[in-house]
Design a protein around this motif. Structure first.
Motif, PDB file in Angstrom:
ATOM      1  N   ASN A  38     -39.211  42.570   8.814  1.00  0.00           N
ATOM      2  CA  ASN A  38     -39.424  44.058   8.248  1.00  0.00           C
ATOM      3  C   ASN A  38     -40.826  44.244   8.326  1.00  0.00           C
ATOM      4  N   ASP A  39     -41.238  45.618   8.074  1.00  0.00           N
ATOM      5  CA  ASP A  39     -42.819  45.721   7.861  1.00  0.00           C
ATOM      6  C   ASP A  39     -43.534  44.924   7.110  1.00  0.00           C
ATOM      7  N   SER A  40     -44.433  44.361   7.408  1.00  0.00           N
ATOM      8  CA  SER A  40     -45.190  43.158   6.799  1.00  0.00           C
ATOM      9  C   SER A  40     -45.736  43.567   5.361  1.00  0.00           C
ATOM     10  N   LYS A  41     -45.828  44.946   5.130  1.00  0.00           N
ATOM     11  CA  LYS A  41     -46.437  45.433   3.657  1.00  0.00           C
ATOM     12  C   LYS A  41     -45.295  45.267   2.837  1.00  0.00           C
ATOM     13  N   LEU A  42     -44.127  45.086   3.380  1.00  0.00           N
ATOM     14  CA  LEU A  42     -42.936  45.042   2.155  1.00  0.00           C
ATOM     15  C   LEU A  42     -42.476  43.369   1.977  1.00  0.00           C
ATOM     16  N   LEU A  43     -43.245  42.477   2.606  1.00  0.00           N
ATOM     17  CA  LEU A  43     -42.847  41.287   2.630  1.00  0.00           C
ATOM     18  C   LEU A  43     -44.051  40.271   1.781  1.00  0.00           C
ATOM     19  N   SER A  44     -43.378  39.517   1.139  1.00  0.00           N
ATOM     20  CA  SER A  44     -44.453  38.554   0.083  1.00  0.00           C
ATOM     21  C   SER A  44     -45.022  37.717   1.272  1.00  0.00           C
ATOM     22  N   VAL A  45     -46.115  37.160   0.856  1.00  0.00           N
ATOM     23  CA  VAL A  45     -46.971  35.964   1.548  1.00  0.00           C
ATOM     24  C   VAL A  45     -46.000  34.973   2.098  1.00  0.00           C
ATOM     25  N   LEU A  46     -45.392  34.509   1.367  1.00  0.00           N
ATOM     26  CA  LEU A  46     -44.228  33.337   1.767  1.00  0.00           C
ATOM     27  C   LEU A  46     -43.368  33.785   2.849  1.00  0.00           C
ATOM     28  N   GLU A  47     -42.941  35.071   2.691  1.00  0.00           N
ATOM     29  CA  GLU A  47     -41.951  35.467   3.705  1.00  0.00           C
ATOM     30  C   GLU A  47     -42.569  35.819   4.857  1.00  0.00           C
ATOM     31  N   ARG A  48     -43.829  36.552   4.724  1.00  0.00           N
ATOM     32  CA  ARG A  48     -44.576  36.834   6.196  1.00  0.00           C
ATOM     33  C   ARG A  48     -44.734  35.559   6.643  1.00  0.00           C
ATOM     34  N   GLU A  49     -45.270  34.382   6.145  1.00  0.00           N
ATOM     35  CA  GLU A  49     -45.657  33.197   6.872  1.00  0.00           C
ATOM     36  C   GLU A  49     -44.339  32.629   7.472  1.00  0.00           C
ATOM     37  N   ARG A  50     -43.286  32.615   6.732  1.00  0.00           N
ATOM     38  CA  ARG A  50     -41.729  31.922   7.298  1.00  0.00           C
ATOM     39  C   ARG A  50     -41.709  32.747   8.476  1.00  0.00           C
ATOM     40  N   LEU A  51     -41.662  34.188   8.527  1.00  0.00           N
ATOM     41  CA  LEU A  51     -40.966  34.943   9.553  1.00  0.00           C
ATOM     42  C   LEU A  51     -42.081  35.005  10.862  1.00  0.00           C
ATOM     43  N   GLN A  52     -43.441  34.764  10.711  1.00  0.00           N
ATOM     44  CA  GLN A  52     -44.091  34.744  11.898  1.00  0.00           C
ATOM     45  C   GLN A  52     -43.916  33.275  12.445  1.00  0.00           C
ATOM     46  N   VAL A  53     -43.533  32.190  11.902  1.00  0.00           N
ATOM     47  CA  VAL A  53     -43.236  30.877  12.609  1.00  0.00           C
ATOM     48  C   VAL A  53     -41.974  31.335  13.315  1.00  0.00           C
ATOM     49  N   GLU A  54     -40.899  31.979  12.912  1.00  0.00           N
ATOM     50  CA  GLU A  54     -39.588  32.238  13.439  1.00  0.00           C
ATOM     51  C   GLU A  54     -39.916  33.452  14.629  1.00  0.00           C
ATOM     52  N   VAL A  55     -40.604  34.243  14.713  1.00  0.00           N
ATOM     53  CA  VAL A  55     -41.206  35.332  15.574  1.00  0.00           C
ATOM     54  C   VAL A  55     -41.511  34.470  16.604  1.00  0.00           C
ATOM     55  N   LYS A  56     -42.662  33.727  16.610  1.00  0.00           N
ATOM     56  CA  LYS A  56     -43.197  32.944  17.621  1.00  0.00           C
ATOM     57  C   LYS A  56     -42.314  31.873  18.129  1.00  0.00           C
ATOM     58  N   ARG A  57     -41.582  31.328  17.356  1.00  0.00           N
ATOM     59  CA  ARG A  57     -40.348  30.539  18.148  1.00  0.00           C
ATOM     60  C   ARG A  57     -39.440  31.080  18.945  1.00  0.00           C
ATOM     61  N   GLN A  58     -38.973  32.475  18.604  1.00  0.00           N
ATOM     62  CA  GLN A  58     -38.073  33.402  19.426  1.00  0.00           C
ATOM     63  C   GLN A  58     -38.667  34.299  20.433  1.00  0.00           C
ATOM     64  N   ALA A  59     -39.844  34.608  20.252  1.00  0.00           N
ATOM     65  CA  ALA A  59     -40.285  35.488  21.118  1.00  0.00           C
ATOM     66  C   ALA A  59     -40.596  34.884  22.539  1.00  0.00           C
ATOM     67  N   LYS A  60     -40.366  35.792  23.543  1.00  0.00           N
ATOM     68  CA  LYS A  60     -40.716  35.561  25.035  1.00  0.00           C
ATOM     69  C   LYS A  60     -42.173  35.355  24.967  1.00  0.00           C
ATOM     70  N   ALA A  61     -42.933  36.184  24.770  1.00  0.00           N
ATOM     71  CA  ALA A  61     -44.552  36.356  24.542  1.00  0.00           C
ATOM     72  C   ALA A  61     -44.955  36.929  23.212  1.00  0.00           C
ATOM     73  N   TRP A  62     -46.017  36.602  22.736  1.00  0.00           N
ATOM     74  CA  TRP A  62     -46.891  37.252  21.689  1.00  0.00           C
ATOM     75  C   TRP A  62     -48.361  36.921  21.790  1.00  0.00           C
ATOM     76  N   THR A  63     -48.982  38.031  21.445  1.00  0.00           N
ATOM     77  CA  THR A  63     -50.626  38.062  21.836  1.00  0.00           C
ATOM     78  C   THR A  63     -51.176  38.729  20.516  1.00  0.00           C
ATOM     79  N   ILE A  64     -52.659  38.488  20.773  1.00  0.00           N
ATOM     80  CA  ILE A  64     -53.463  39.016  19.476  1.00  0.00           C
ATOM     81  C   ILE A  64     -54.568  39.655  20.152  1.00  0.00           C
ATOM     82  N   GLY A  65     -55.113  40.897  19.682  1.00  0.00           N
ATOM     83  CA  GLY A  65     -56.270  41.515  20.262  1.00  0.00           C
ATOM     84  C   GLY A  65     -56.953  41.856  18.967  1.00  0.00           C
TER      85      GLY A  65
END
Length: 205
Positions: free
Chosen positions: A53-80
């Motif tokens: 969900n929107d990162s502002k609606l998530l707890s710190v622990l939820e965000r950290e867990r979900l970012q690992v899952e996103v990076k695992r399942q994404a075809k690509a992710w980048t930062i600018g």
């Protein structure tokens, strides 16, 4: 409130678009620190990630867990990123667009289509749909918001070790009462946005 879906992404995949990027940024409003943008591309046919969900609606622990899952399942992710110097030189809107452009430019392949949070951004140079509160609508945008926020929060927590008086580990550079008091007493650091009020106004009280 309904959770973000992959409905918009699926419609684009059905048209033959393989590289559909969700794009979001964090850090437009703080008095200190950079703007961080993230782009996330899921593979066609991706299934929704539960809890995303929107990162502002998530707890710190939820965000950290979900970012690992996103990076695992994404075809690509980048930062600018756009630095404080970029923000002061360009203004916050143009610096935010610069961070977004940098994130998109680092994708392994140019996006066929971009789903971006907020208003239209003609400067992106890519076909895109602008979706107000898109991080609550699109899973790709929500994924980008989570990655960008996790990175920026870690960066501000690290800076807080060097400048503990400003409480950046908790306020992330936003103008809280504690931050404003420290700014009034100590003056701005190299990481403050000099063109932002109240930094630009000098003493506050």
């Amino acid at each position: 409130m309904d959770a973000p879906t992959l409905e918009r992404e699926q419609k684009l995949w059905d048209k033959g678009y393989e590289v559909v990027a969700g794009l979001d940024e964090v850090g437009r409003g703080p008095l200190a620190g950079p703007v961080i943008a993230a782009a996330v591309v899921f593979p066609p046919g991706q299934l929704p990630i539960e809890g995303l969900n929107d990162s502002k609606l998530l707890s710190v622990l939820e965000r950290e867990r979900l970012q690992v899952e996103v990076k695992r399942q994404a075809k690509a992710w980048t930062i600018g990123a756009a630095s404080v110097n970029d923000i002061d030189r360009l203004n916050i809107r143009r610096a935010t667009i610069l961070a977004m452009q940098r994130a998109l430019s680092r994708l392994p392949a140019p996006p066929d289509h971009v789903l971006v949070d907020g208003n239209p951004v003609p400067e992106l140079g890519s076909p895109h749909d602008a979706i107000v509160k898109g991080d609550r609508v699109s899973q790709s945008i929500a994924a980008a918001s989570v990655i960008a926020k996790c990175l920026r929060d870690r960066l501000m927590a690290n800076l807080a070790k060097r400048y503990p008086e400003f409480s950046w580990e908790t306020n992330k550079g936003y103008g809280t009462a504690a931050h404003l008091r420290a700014l009034d007493e100590l003056g701005p650091t190299a990481h403050h946005r000099k063109t932002f009020s109240p930094v630009a106004q000098g003493r506050l009280f």
